[in-house]
Enzyme design. Structure first.
Site, PDB file in Angstrom:
ATOM      1  N   HIS A  83     -33.114  66.002  35.050  1.00  0.00           N
ATOM      2  CA  HIS A  83     -33.015  65.205  33.817  1.00  0.00           C
ATOM      3  C   HIS A  83     -33.485  66.038  32.627  1.00  0.00           C
ATOM      4  CE1 HIS A  83     -32.647  60.779  35.254  1.00  0.00           C
ATOM      5  NE2 HIS A  83     -31.869  61.590  35.922  1.00  0.00           N
ATOM      6  N   TYR A 212     -37.999  53.962  28.850  1.00  0.00           N
ATOM      7  CA  TYR A 212     -39.298  53.289  28.763  1.00  0.00           C
ATOM      8  C   TYR A 212     -39.231  52.372  27.549  1.00  0.00           C
ATOM      9  CZ  TYR A 212     -41.323  57.076  31.696  1.00  0.00           C
ATOM     10  OH  TYR A 212     -41.621  57.975  32.697  1.00  0.00           O
ATOM     11  N   PRO A 304     -49.209  54.906  36.173  1.00  0.00           N
ATOM     12  CA  PRO A 304     -47.948  55.598  36.469  1.00  0.00           C
ATOM     13  C   PRO A 304     -47.081  55.920  35.249  1.00  0.00           C
ATOM     14  CG  PRO A 304     -47.821  53.282  37.113  1.00  0.00           C
ATOM     15  CD  PRO A 304     -49.232  53.539  36.703  1.00  0.00           C
ATOM     16  N   LYS A 308     -47.385  61.066  36.456  1.00  0.00           N
ATOM     17  CA  LYS A 308     -48.223  62.249  36.700  1.00  0.00           C
ATOM     18  C   LYS A 308     -48.931  62.267  38.062  1.00  0.00           C
ATOM     19  CE  LYS A 308     -47.390  64.443  33.055  1.00  0.00           C
ATOM     20  NZ  LYS A 308     -46.046  64.743  33.501  1.00  0.00           N
TER      21      LYS A 308
HETATM   22  P1  RFL Z   1     -51.595  59.405  49.026  1.00  0.00           P
HETATM   23  O1  RFL Z   1     -50.121  59.503  48.840  1.00  0.00           O
HETATM   24  O2  RFL Z   1     -52.244  58.110  48.793  1.00  0.00           O
HETATM   25  O3  RFL Z   1     -51.888  59.925  50.488  1.00  0.00           O
HETATM   26  C1  RFL Z   1     -53.145  59.763  51.082  1.00  0.00           C
HETATM   27  C2  RFL Z   1     -52.929  59.663  52.565  1.00  0.00           C
HETATM   28  O4  RFL Z   1     -54.193  59.570  53.204  1.00  0.00           O
HETATM   29  C3  RFL Z   1     -54.118  58.565  54.210  1.00  0.00           C
HETATM   30  N1  RFL Z   1     -55.489  58.089  54.455  1.00  0.00           N
HETATM   31  C4  RFL Z   1     -56.230  58.479  55.498  1.00  0.00           C
HETATM   32  N2  RFL Z   1     -55.992  59.332  56.507  1.00  0.00           N
HETATM   33  C5  RFL Z   1     -56.961  59.514  57.421  1.00  0.00           C
HETATM   34  N3  RFL Z   1     -58.161  58.865  57.381  1.00  0.00           N
HETATM   35  C6  RFL Z   1     -58.440  58.005  56.381  1.00  0.00           C
HETATM   36  N4  RFL Z   1     -59.616  57.380  56.349  1.00  0.00           N
HETATM   37  C7  RFL Z   1     -57.453  57.796  55.389  1.00  0.00           C
HETATM   38  N5  RFL Z   1     -57.393  57.023  54.282  1.00  0.00           N
HETATM   39  C8  RFL Z   1     -56.204  57.223  53.734  1.00  0.00           C
HETATM   40  C9  RFL Z   1     -53.178  57.541  53.643  1.00  0.00           C
HETATM   41  O5  RFL Z   1     -52.607  56.722  54.660  1.00  0.00           O
HETATM   42  C10 RFL Z   1     -52.158  58.416  52.954  1.00  0.00           C
HETATM   43  O6  RFL Z   1     -51.085  58.757  53.786  1.00  0.00           O
HETATM   44  O7  RFL Z   1     -52.361  60.477  48.092  1.00  0.00           O
HETATM   45  P2  RFL Z   1     -51.918  61.959  47.656  1.00  0.00           P
HETATM   46  O8  RFL Z   1     -51.385  62.742  48.800  1.00  0.00           O
HETATM   47  O9  RFL Z   1     -53.042  62.452  46.854  1.00  0.00           O
HETATM   48  O10 RFL Z   1     -50.649  61.738  46.690  1.00  0.00           O
HETATM   49  C11 RFL Z   1     -50.786  61.111  45.472  1.00  0.00           C
HETATM   50  C12 RFL Z   1     -49.569  60.261  45.177  1.00  0.00           C
HETATM   51  O11 RFL Z   1     -49.189  59.527  46.307  1.00  0.00           O
HETATM   52  C13 RFL Z   1     -49.872  59.307  44.027  1.00  0.00           C
HETATM   53  O12 RFL Z   1     -50.510  59.971  42.958  1.00  0.00           O
HETATM   54  C14 RFL Z   1     -48.649  58.653  43.438  1.00  0.00           C
HETATM   55  O13 RFL Z   1     -47.808  58.070  44.386  1.00  0.00           O
HETATM   56  C15 RFL Z   1     -49.153  57.578  42.472  1.00  0.00           C
HETATM   57  N6  RFL Z   1     -48.189  56.540  42.283  1.00  0.00           N
HETATM   58  C16 RFL Z   1     -47.178  56.802  41.433  1.00  0.00           C
HETATM   59  N7  RFL Z   1     -47.149  57.995  40.782  1.00  0.00           N
HETATM   60  C17 RFL Z   1     -46.148  58.270  39.957  1.00  0.00           C
HETATM   61  O14 RFL Z   1     -46.131  59.365  39.385  1.00  0.00           O
HETATM   62  N8  RFL Z   1     -45.141  57.331  39.751  1.00  0.00           N
HETATM   63  C18 RFL Z   1     -45.134  56.129  40.408  1.00  0.00           C
HETATM   64  O15 RFL Z   1     -44.220  55.336  40.224  1.00  0.00           O
HETATM   65  C19 RFL Z   1     -46.170  55.825  41.279  1.00  0.00           C
HETATM   66  N9  RFL Z   1     -46.211  54.629  41.945  1.00  0.00           N
HETATM   67  C20 RFL Z   1     -48.274  55.325  42.991  1.00  0.00           C
HETATM   68  C21 RFL Z   1     -47.253  54.379  42.806  1.00  0.00           C
HETATM   69  C22 RFL Z   1     -49.334  55.035  43.854  1.00  0.00           C
HETATM   70  C23 RFL Z   1     -49.427  53.819  44.538  1.00  0.00           C
HETATM   71  N10 RFL Z   1     -50.576  53.575  45.366  1.00  0.00           N
HETATM   72  C24 RFL Z   1     -51.438  54.666  45.765  1.00  0.00           C
HETATM   73  C25 RFL Z   1     -51.089  52.347  45.680  1.00  0.00           C
HETATM   74  C26 RFL Z   1     -47.302  53.172  43.496  1.00  0.00           C
HETATM   75  C27 RFL Z   1     -48.377  52.872  44.363  1.00  0.00           C
HETATM   76  C28 RFL Z   1     -48.337  51.572  45.090  1.00  0.00           C
HETATM   77  C1  PHB Z   2     -40.371  55.823  39.250  1.00  0.00           C
HETATM   78  O1  PHB Z   2     -39.172  56.145  39.290  1.00  0.00           O
HETATM   79  O2  PHB Z   2     -40.924  55.216  40.170  1.00  0.00           O
HETATM   80  C2  PHB Z   2     -41.154  56.148  38.035  1.00  0.00           C
HETATM   81  C3  PHB Z   2     -40.589  56.925  37.050  1.00  0.00           C
HETATM   82  C4  PHB Z   2     -41.315  57.220  35.912  1.00  0.00           C
HETATM   83  C5  PHB Z   2     -42.598  56.751  35.789  1.00  0.00           C
HETATM   84  C6  PHB Z   2     -43.168  55.977  36.788  1.00  0.00           C
HETATM   85  C7  PHB Z   2     -42.441  55.665  37.930  1.00  0.00           C
HETATM   86  O3  PHB Z   2     -43.310  57.024  34.667  1.00  0.00           O
END
Ligand code: RFL
Ligand code: PHB
Length: 401
Positions: A83, A212, A304, A308
């Site tokens: 993009h 957005y 989110p 980042k």
């Molecule tokens: P993760 O992906 O949460 O992975 C952590 C892993 O550790 C496991 N875990 C354990 N394993 C062993 N023993 C334990 N005691 C443990 N406790 C936990 C978990 O099962 C998991 O598999 O962290 P990581 O790797 O640092 O990655 C970070 C990203 O996942 C996170 O920053 C993003 O996904 C945040 N986030 C979003 N970011 C965006 O940029 N755009 C989004 O749209 C977006 N949506 C989200 C999100 C995070 C969410 N969370 C954490 C609730 C939506 C949700 C629902």
């Molecule tokens: C997504 O596609 O899930 C998404 C994209 C941009 C954002 C947050 C989430 O800022």
């Protein structure tokens, strides 16, 4: 643990015990393995569960570069959507942020976190890295001494994994950060007074680029995962319940928050995922304790809005893997000693940007008319100033690491 999930042959000792099999833990394990440094990944959930989580969707160039370098970028290069820009909607109009021209050629790639995780699992399997799923009661031990280890349980019994280092990649609710004594950790937090209600739908996206929207009814975001798969979000109450949001109500609300010229293109379909995410900013300092290093959501959370979260996890992994490789290959401790400070310098810039973008694009009921006028001035400035757009674009494509 289900009988259908084969568990790897577990060594009694490894160099880096990686706790958490999300993007941070998997990528760290892959980069270290490629550098000849043994790791074991311990993940609390099943692989199917990890691969069913719908999360981030926008990858910075630094993230795509690192995935490629680690040998996990081939499918992303085939299927990811590059993009060049995105839109900001405001007062029924759209402002285009041209990322490519504002940043001297940088872009972002739309490729879901679920797919990134999938590709990392495939690469780790191929490299023969042990990943233990459904590991329970995982506990880092003696990390301030010379002989740390991790204890955990599986259906086969209790285990002890001796290691040189523990990588705490276990997300915000993980165990690693919580084992650090309170007087050794400082935390910083802001909880926002709303959440994001998101749906995934198998329909072509409303437009090619992300949009957005700031609207009197609240924020909306139109994103996508592929030309056939759309991801939409609307600002909702922090304590809202998805039971209040049948698909028809969600789509009505989304359409009402978009400029009319865009809203007409919305294709409705049955949602295949629907969830509410709270919005929070959080940082824990420092990002290490003895021989345990934190990376990703285990150490920090961003709302989110700036996309980042995943990208920050990847930049942490870059710093941590480089530091561990210098330790093993060159007996150089400088980068490991500086890891927390180096990572936090970038973390705080992403925190600032995510907070700023969140503040300007959502409706804050408690901010009153002063807050409203400030937001209006912010938009007018952004629309009229190339410098302001450049600052937004520079942060959105990702600061260098
Ligand atoms: P993760 O992906 O949460 O992975 C952590 C892993 O550790 C496991 N875990 C354990 N394993 C062993 N023993 C334990 N005691 C443990 N406790 C936990 C978990 O099962 C998991 O598999 O962290 P990581 O790797 O640092 O990655 C970070 C990203 O996942 C996170 O920053 C993003 O996904 C945040 N986030 C979003 N970011 C965006 O940029 N755009 C989004 O749209 C977006 N949506 C989200 C999100 C995070 C969410 N969370 C954490 C609730 C939506 C949700 C629902
Ligand atoms: C997504 O596609 O899930 C998404 C994209 C941009 C954002 C947050 C989430 O800022």
């Amino acid at each position: 643990m289900s009988a259908s999930v084969p568990q790897p042959n577990l060594p009694a000792r490894t160099r880096v015990a990686v706790i958490g099999g999300g993007p941070a833990g998997l990528l760290l394990a892959l980069i270290l393995t490629r550098a000849g440094i043994e790791c074991v990944v311990l993940e609390r959930r099943s692989r199917d569960y990890v691969l069913s989580r719908i999360r981030a969707g926008v990858l910075e160039q630094g993230t795509t570069d690192l995935l490629r370098m680690a040998g996990a970028g081939a499918r992303m290069d085939r299927e990811g959507l590059v993009h060049d820009g995105f839109d900001i909607a405001w007062r029924g109009d759209k402002l285009h942020i041209d990322l490519r021209s504002l940043t001297g050629g940088k872009t972002v790639t739309v490729y879901g976190q679920t797919e990134v995780t999938h590709d990392l699992y495939d690469a780790l399997d191929e490299a023969g890295v042990p990943i233990v799923h459904e590991a329970e009661n995982v506990a880092p031990q003696d990390v301030t001494g010379d002989a740390p280890f991790v204890s955990f349980d599986t259906a086969a019994g209790s285990h002890r994994l001796d290691c040189d280092f523990v990588a705490g990649c276990d997300g915000f609710h993980g165990v690693c950060r919580q084992t650090i004594p309170a007087d050794k950790l400082e935390t910083f937090e802001r909880v926002y007074p709303f959440g994001w209600l998101g749906i995934l739908v198998r329909k072509p996206p409303i437009q090619e680029e992300l949009i957005y929207a700031n609207h009197a009814r609240g924020f909306a975001l139109c994103s996508l995962r592929s030309p056939q798969l759309s991801r939409y979000y609307i600002q909702c109450r922090a304590d809202d319940d998805i039971a209040n949001w049948p698909d028809a109500r969600f789509y009505d609300e989304l359409q009402a928050r978009l400029p009319p010229a865009v809203a007409g293109h919305l294709q409705r379909g049955e949602s295949i995922e629907k969830s509410i995410a709270p919005l929070r900013s959080f940082v824990a300092e420092p990002m290490h304790y003895g021989r345990m290093f934190l990376a990703g959501d285990a150490a920090h959370i961003v709302p989110p809005t700036g996309a980042k979260g995943l990208n920050l996890a990847v930049s942490d992994v870059h710093y941590l893997s480089t530091a561990l490789i210098a330790h093993y290959n060159d007996h150089d401790e400088t980068l490991l000693d500086a890891y927390s400070e180096t990572a936090l310098a970038r973390v705080w810039k992403a925190e600032r940007f995510s907070w700023w973008f969140t503040s300007m694009i959502h409706r804050f009921e408690d901010d009153g008319s002063f807050g409203q006028r400030i937001q209006e001035a912010e938009f007018d400035f952004l629309a009229s100033s190339t410098a302001a757009q450049t600052a937004l674009a520079e942060n959105y494509v990702g600061l260098p690491f």
